[in-house]
Scaffold this active site. Sequence first.
Site, PDB file in Angstrom:
ATOM      1  CD  GLU A   7      -1.409  -0.349   3.631  1.00 59.26           C
ATOM      2  OE1 GLU A   7      -2.031   0.682   3.952  1.00 59.26           O
ATOM      3  OE2 GLU A   7      -1.596  -1.456   4.163  1.00 59.26           O
ATOM      4  CG  HIS A  33      -1.816  -7.501  10.262  1.00 57.60           C
ATOM      5  ND1 HIS A  33      -0.685  -6.933   9.704  1.00 57.60           N
ATOM      6  CD2 HIS A  33      -2.657  -6.471  10.539  1.00 57.60           C
ATOM      7  CE1 HIS A  33      -0.845  -5.623   9.635  1.00 57.60           C
ATOM      8  NE2 HIS A  33      -2.036  -5.313  10.133  1.00 57.60           N
ATOM      9  CB  CYS A  53      -2.158  -5.061   6.419  1.00 58.51           C
ATOM     10  SG  CYS A  53      -1.789  -3.415   7.049  1.00 58.51           S
TER      11      CYS A  53
END
Length: 389
Positions: free
Chosen positions: A79, A233, A111
Site C-alpha cells: 500500500e 498480522h 495489509c
Amino acid sequence: MNIGIDKIGFHTPHLYVDMNKLAVARDVEPEKFTIGIGQEKMALAPKTQDAVTLAANAAQLILDENDKEKIDLVIFGTESGIDHSKSAAVYIHRLLGINPYARSIELKQACYGATAGIQMAKGHIALNPESKVLVLGADIARYGLNTSGESTQGAGAVALVISKNPKLLVLEEESAYLTDDIMDFWRPVYSDTAFVDGKFSNEQYISFFNKVWEKYKEKTNLALKDFSAICFHLPYTKMGLKALRTILEEGTEEEQTRLKKHYQTSTLYNRIVGNIYTGSLYLSLLSLLEQNDDLKAGSRIGLYSYGSGAVGEFFSGNLQPDYKEYLYTDEHLEMFDRRKEVSVEEYEAIFIDTLPSDGSDVVLNHTDDPAAIYLAGIEDNKRIYRSGK
C-alpha cells in the site's frame, strides 16, 4: 501436491528510533509504547529506500540462479506503491534478474495484499508445478508526526518463494476469509499519510478474527488443540494478543501456555521494526521460525491476515523436516545488529525530508545507506534504482 513457503527473507532500513525516547519527546509515559502497544524500536526509511528497494533487498538475500530461472510470476503486495500505473513488481523483476518470461503484478488491499498474493501463487503452482512464484510484501507505514498513529509506524519488506515441495511450510488447502466495506483505515490518493479510526479498527480486527476462526473450524473440523502456534498480522505487537485471548478458553491450560509462549516468540522481530503493513504477518512468522526452540516438523501454524477496509483470512501450514536449516537467521540478526539509532530530532528531519512531488529531478546521496539496492534519484519523472555499492 504439497505447495507452500520454500524460502523467506526480510529487510528493514538501517535506521531506527528508540520508542522510550519518542515517548519522552511526546510527553507520554514510555510504558504506553513499550508495554501498552508492545513496541521497542521503530524502523525509519531514508529517502534512498522505498517499497521497491526494501522488497528487492529482502528478495536478493534468498534467491539463487535456479529460483530466478523458475520464477514465472512476481506478485507484489503493497500500500506504499510508487506509481498509479506501473507495477512495483516490474522494477523488482529487473533489479533481481528474473527470467524474462514471467508475469509481474502489484496487488492492493491494505495489509492483506501479500496474503492475497500467496493464495494466488498456490493456484499458479497447482497448474504449473515446475514453476516458482515470488511474493513480496513491502511498506513504509506513515501516519505523521505527533499523530495518534505515530507510535505504530515502521518500514520493511518480506519476500517469499512459493513452490511445490517447500522446505519451510506446506500450506493447507482450506482457509476462511471475509470481506466487509468499512472505514477503519484508509489513505486517499492525495495524501502521503494514512487516516485511521484506531478504536474502531481494533474492534474490527478482533471481530474479523473471531468470524474467520469460527468459519475455519467449521470447514476443517480442527480446534485450538490442533495448533502449535498462531501468528497474527501485527500493526503493533499487543494487537494479536488481544485477538488470541478471545479464543484461549477453548483450550486446556497446557495448550493456552503453549500458544502464549509461541505468540511472544512470534513478536520479537515486530517489536524492533514496527508496522510494515503487508509484510507484518510474515515477519511474525519469520520471528517464530527463527527464534523458537521447540517447534518440530509437522507442527501446525495458524496464520491470521487482516487488511483494513476490510478483508480478513485465517489459514494454516505444517512445518517441514529440518526447516531451520533453510532459514537465513544469521543474516537477519546481523542486519538488526548493524542498524543505527537516530535521535527524535533526526527522525523528525528525515520524516519531513521527502522526495519532490512537483516533477523535479533529484540526485540522492546514498553513501550512508548500506543496502545493496537503493534509490539513486529521480530523472524526467522516473525513479532511478541502483544495485551494488
